[in-house]
Design a protein around this motif. Structure first.
Motif, PDB file in Angstrom:
ATOM      1  N   GLY A 154       8.734  -2.215  -0.144  1.00 54.40           N
ATOM      2  CA  GLY A 154       7.454  -2.904  -0.131  1.00 54.40           C
ATOM      3  C   GLY A 154       6.581  -2.432   1.021  1.00 54.40           C
ATOM      4  N   HIS A 155       5.491  -3.113   1.232  1.00 57.31           N
ATOM      5  CA  HIS A 155       4.549  -2.692   2.266  1.00 57.31           C
ATOM      6  C   HIS A 155       3.738  -3.882   2.750  1.00 57.31           C
ATOM      7  N   VAL A 156       3.326  -3.826   4.010  1.00 55.77           N
ATOM      8  CA  VAL A 156       2.428  -4.829   4.563  1.00 55.77           C
ATOM      9  C   VAL A 156       1.390  -4.119   5.423  1.00 55.77           C
ATOM     10  N   ALA A 174       9.340  -4.884   0.934  1.00 55.70           N
ATOM     11  CA  ALA A 174       9.812  -4.713   2.274  1.00 55.70           C
ATOM     12  C   ALA A 174       8.939  -3.851   3.125  1.00 55.70           C
ATOM     13  N   GLY A 175       9.470  -3.383   4.275  1.00 55.29           N
ATOM     14  CA  GLY A 175       8.571  -2.844   5.248  1.00 55.29           C
ATOM     15  C   GLY A 175       8.568  -1.387   5.549  1.00 55.29           C
ATOM     16  N   ALA A 176       8.501  -0.469   4.635  1.00 55.91           N
ATOM     17  CA  ALA A 176       8.290   0.926   4.971  1.00 55.91           C
ATOM     18  C   ALA A 176       7.223   1.506   4.093  1.00 55.91           C
ATOM     19  N   GLY A 177       6.122   0.785   3.907  1.00 59.24           N
ATOM     20  CA  GLY A 177       5.075   1.244   3.002  1.00 59.24           C
ATOM     21  C   GLY A 177       4.021   2.053   3.711  1.00 59.24           C
ATOM     22  N   GLU A 178       3.092   2.567   2.948  1.00 59.36           N
ATOM     23  CA  GLU A 178       1.992   3.314   3.511  1.00 59.36           C
ATOM     24  C   GLU A 178       0.702   2.866   2.856  1.00 59.36           C
ATOM     25  N   ILE A 185      13.700  -7.501   8.504  1.00 63.93           N
ATOM     26  CA  ILE A 185      14.183  -6.137   8.327  1.00 63.93           C
ATOM     27  C   ILE A 185      13.243  -5.323   7.450  1.00 63.93           C
ATOM     28  N   SER A 186      12.371  -5.984   6.745  1.00 67.56           N
ATOM     29  CA  SER A 186      11.464  -5.273   5.859  1.00 67.56           C
ATOM     30  C   SER A 186      10.273  -6.156   5.527  1.00 67.56           C
ATOM     31  N   ALA A 187       9.233  -5.532   4.976  1.00 65.20           N
ATOM     32  CA  ALA A 187       8.081  -6.295   4.511  1.00 65.20           C
ATOM     33  C   ALA A 187       8.466  -7.194   3.343  1.00 65.20           C
ATOM     34  N   LEU A 188       9.414  -6.714   2.534  1.00 65.05           N
ATOM     35  CA  LEU A 188       9.891  -7.532   1.416  1.00 65.05           C
ATOM     36  C   LEU A 188      10.463  -8.853   1.900  1.00 65.05           C
ATOM     37  N   ALA A 209      -5.431 -11.523   7.962  1.00 63.72           N
ATOM     38  CA  ALA A 209      -4.366 -11.792   6.994  1.00 63.72           C
ATOM     39  C   ALA A 209      -3.451 -10.586   6.855  1.00 63.72           C
ATOM     40  N   LEU A 210      -2.203 -10.865   6.520  1.00 62.91           N
ATOM     41  CA  LEU A 210      -1.240  -9.823   6.177  1.00 62.91           C
ATOM     42  C   LEU A 210      -1.310  -9.601   4.670  1.00 62.91           C
ATOM     43  N   LEU A 211      -1.555  -8.368   4.255  1.00 61.87           N
ATOM     44  CA  LEU A 211      -1.607  -8.028   2.835  1.00 61.87           C
ATOM     45  C   LEU A 211      -0.270  -7.408   2.437  1.00 61.87           C
ATOM     46  N   PHE A 212       0.337  -7.938   1.376  1.00 64.07           N
ATOM     47  CA  PHE A 212       1.654  -7.472   0.948  1.00 64.07           C
ATOM     48  C   PHE A 212       1.578  -6.762  -0.395  1.00 64.07           C
ATOM     49  N   TYR A 213       2.426  -5.741  -0.535  1.00 69.45           N
ATOM     50  CA  TYR A 213       2.485  -4.918  -1.733  1.00 69.45           C
ATOM     51  C   TYR A 213       3.942  -4.783  -2.170  1.00 69.45           C
ATOM     52  N   THR A 214       4.147  -4.591  -3.483  1.00 76.53           N
ATOM     53  CA  THR A 214       5.511  -4.672  -4.020  1.00 76.53           C
ATOM     54  C   THR A 214       6.104  -3.335  -4.415  1.00 76.53           C
TER      55      THR A 214
END
Length: 339
Positions: free
Chosen positions: A287-289, A22-26, A251-254, A277-282
């Motif tokens: 998660g993070h983008v 999801a979307g609060a990564g760093e 609601i999130s990067a996830l 590109a959007l890079l995604f992390y788990t």
């Protein structure tokens, strides 16, 4: 440009689980390598397919920091559920290494060994608990820990695989290099060519826009395009704004990553991302983008002040700071900037 230490999107589903990106990564820095997990050497008494799946289960767990007992639980579980084979069928709607049912994720996710393995450890897409969610799992007998995730009609069946699981784990460890043991994956070779063709019409303009966000953040100024404060604390929103959209729509990067998986637009084969590109992390729970800018650089938000000494903000950094720096994020894959 080198490749980023990557693990294709892994989401482990068991009889109950959930996916996470999801979307609060760093994020931030270093050379980058775009790598797939190592398949490893064949294991005694297992064929090539079973050995590959066992290596994947262990590599995913090691990327998540799962202790050895958890890796043995996962191996024993997959041995009982599928004989370490990535099955496209099972009881009712169960499929994959762990025979995860439909609520755990899509068919594609549940039959993707790295994803199904991650689901086993971290939980399914429907909110089912993974092994790491089970209170006291490390103090349970192996079969009870497995059953806590699988909720099987045969709760004691996993016990018979315990000795085998430990033997497989020992053999896997013996066949991996120290770097593989620590990282859970390997890179076949450095990718020394040009970036792939960009996904944006003007990569230089994308870099300039990203730099404007980073400069405003460094100066303590509002979002230079939308006038907001605190925008850097939501990675999915920042990525969208770098691409000229006020919101990501998720609601999130996830959730954003899952939508790409469902639509078939996610790229999880270890191929290098194009600029834009959007890079995604788990990383859990959100998660993070980040946005890939080319030449091994990403623009990313950063709120992990304790790890970096930064106050939080927007940074343009090499990709490996995300995976091998302070954040140590497990890489999932990339997707086009579809909004």
């Amino acid at each position: 440009m080198k490749k980023l230490i990557v693990f294709p999107m892994v989401v482990v589903i068991t009889a109950a689980g959930a996916l996470g990106v999801a979307g609060a990564g760093e994020g931030g820095g270093g050379d980058s390598q775009w790598c797939a997990p190592s398949e490893g050497a064949p294991i005694t008494d297992l064929d090539e397919d079973q050995s590959s799946n066992a290596h994947t289960i262990v590599a995913v767990g090691e990327q998540l920091g799962v202790p050895d007992f958890g890796l043995a639980v996962a191996l024993a579980t997959a041995a009982q559920e599928s004989m370490l084979r990535n099955l496209d069928h099972g009881d009712r709607d169960s499929v994959g290494l762990f025979q995860q049912r439909a609520p755990w994720g899509t068919f594609e996710e549940r039959t993707h060994p790295p994803t199904s393995s991650r689901y086993f450890y971290t939980g399914g897409a429907g909110g089912q608990p993974g092994l790491l969610d089970i209170p006291g799992w490390q103090d349970m007998p192996l079969t009870e820990a497995a059953q806590a995730v699988q909720v099987s009609a045969y709760p004691d069946a996993y016990a018979k695989w315990e000795d085998d699981a430990w033997a497989w784990l020992a053999e896997i460890r013996g066949g991996l290099t120290p770097d593989q043991q620590l990282g859970g994956g390997s890179c076949d070779s450095e990718w020394d060519g040009e970036d792939p063709p960009p996904l944006v019409a003007d990569p230089a303009a994308l870099m300039a826009r990203a730099q404007a966000f980073a400069d405003a953040s460094a100066a303590g100024l509002p979002d230079p395009f939308y006038g907001a404060l605190g925008y850097y604390r939501m990675c999915a929103r920042l990525a969208a704004r770098v691409h000229g959209h006020a919101h990501s729509g998720f609601i999130s990067a996830l959730e954003q990553w899952r939508s790409h998986l469902a639509a078939g637009t996610a790229v999880t084969d270890g191929s290098p991302p194009p600029p834009g590109a959007l890079l995604f992390y788990t990383n859990q729970p959100w998660g993070h983008v980040a946005v890939y800018l080319g030449d091994g650089l990403v623009v990313s938000n950063d709120v992990l002040d304790a790890q970096t000494g930064r106050r939080g903000g927007v940074y343009i950094v090499p990709t490996t700071e995300l995976t091998a720096g302070a954040w140590n994020l497990p890489y999932a894959g990339w997707a086009p900037p579809i909004y």
